[in-house]
Write a protein that holds these residues in place. Structure first.
Motif: not given
Length: 183
Positions: A170-173, A176-181
């Motif tokens: 969950i933390i990794a996901f 990843y989502r924050k970096r992508k946005t």
């Protein structure tokens, strides 16, 4: 000069926190009580084989040793097939040096000596290797076999690693989502 003095003070404070002394007490036994007296004062008396000896170092208190026994006979206390007791590490803290695979006659009391209110035994009790305890059986008499099947070794030991893996995922996901946005 002020910076060096400040760094020195910080280093001394850190060293003081890291080297904080743990509570200590020496163990001194007079003479072990007789079998009848020890049976009366004990919360659990059983014979069994030590199947797990787990040593737990603790940062700010005395280290402990948890021992799980496969119970053969019970004279007093829970009639469980496995019983866990706590003791110290030895070297003056009254702990018994249990060995996995060895059979013992255990006299244990509920105590907070090694943490929570748990069954404990120390070198001042009559707890001993079974082969050295044959004289106790004349007073103890016939014990009973355990009546309640218990598994203290945790057949569900996979649950904690699975939960850790899920939390990590969950933390990794999320990262990843924050970096992508952001990009």
């Amino acid at each position: 000069m002020k910076n060096i003095l400040l760094l020195l003070m910080i280093a001394v404070m850190i060293a003081g926190v890291v080297a904080w002394p743990a509570a200590a007490s020496a163990c001194s036994c007079i003479e072990p009580p007789g079998v009848a007296e020890e049976l009366e004062r004990s919360d659990a008396v059983f014979s069994g084989k030590a199947i797990l000896v787990d040593e737990k170092p603790v940062l700010f208190s005395a280290a402990t040793r948890s021992v799980v026994f496969q119970v053969a006979q019970v004279w007093k206390g829970p009639a469980h097939s496995q019983i866990k007791i706590k003791t110290g590490q030895g070297d003056g803290d009254c702990g018994i040096n249990f060995s996995a695979g060895q059979e013992y006659l255990v006299y244990a009391v509920k105590s907070e000596m090694y943490g929570a209110n748990e069954l404990t035994t120390i070198i001042c009790d009559r707890t001993a290797v079974l082969s050295q305890s044959q004289g106790d059986f004349a007073v103890l008499g016939e014990g009973q076999e355990p009546t309640e099947e218990v598994d203290l070794l945790g057949r569900n030991g996979w649950l904690l690693p699975l939960a850790g893996f899920i939390v990590f995922g969950i933390i990794a996901f999320t990262v990843y989502r924050k970096r992508k946005t952001i990009k």
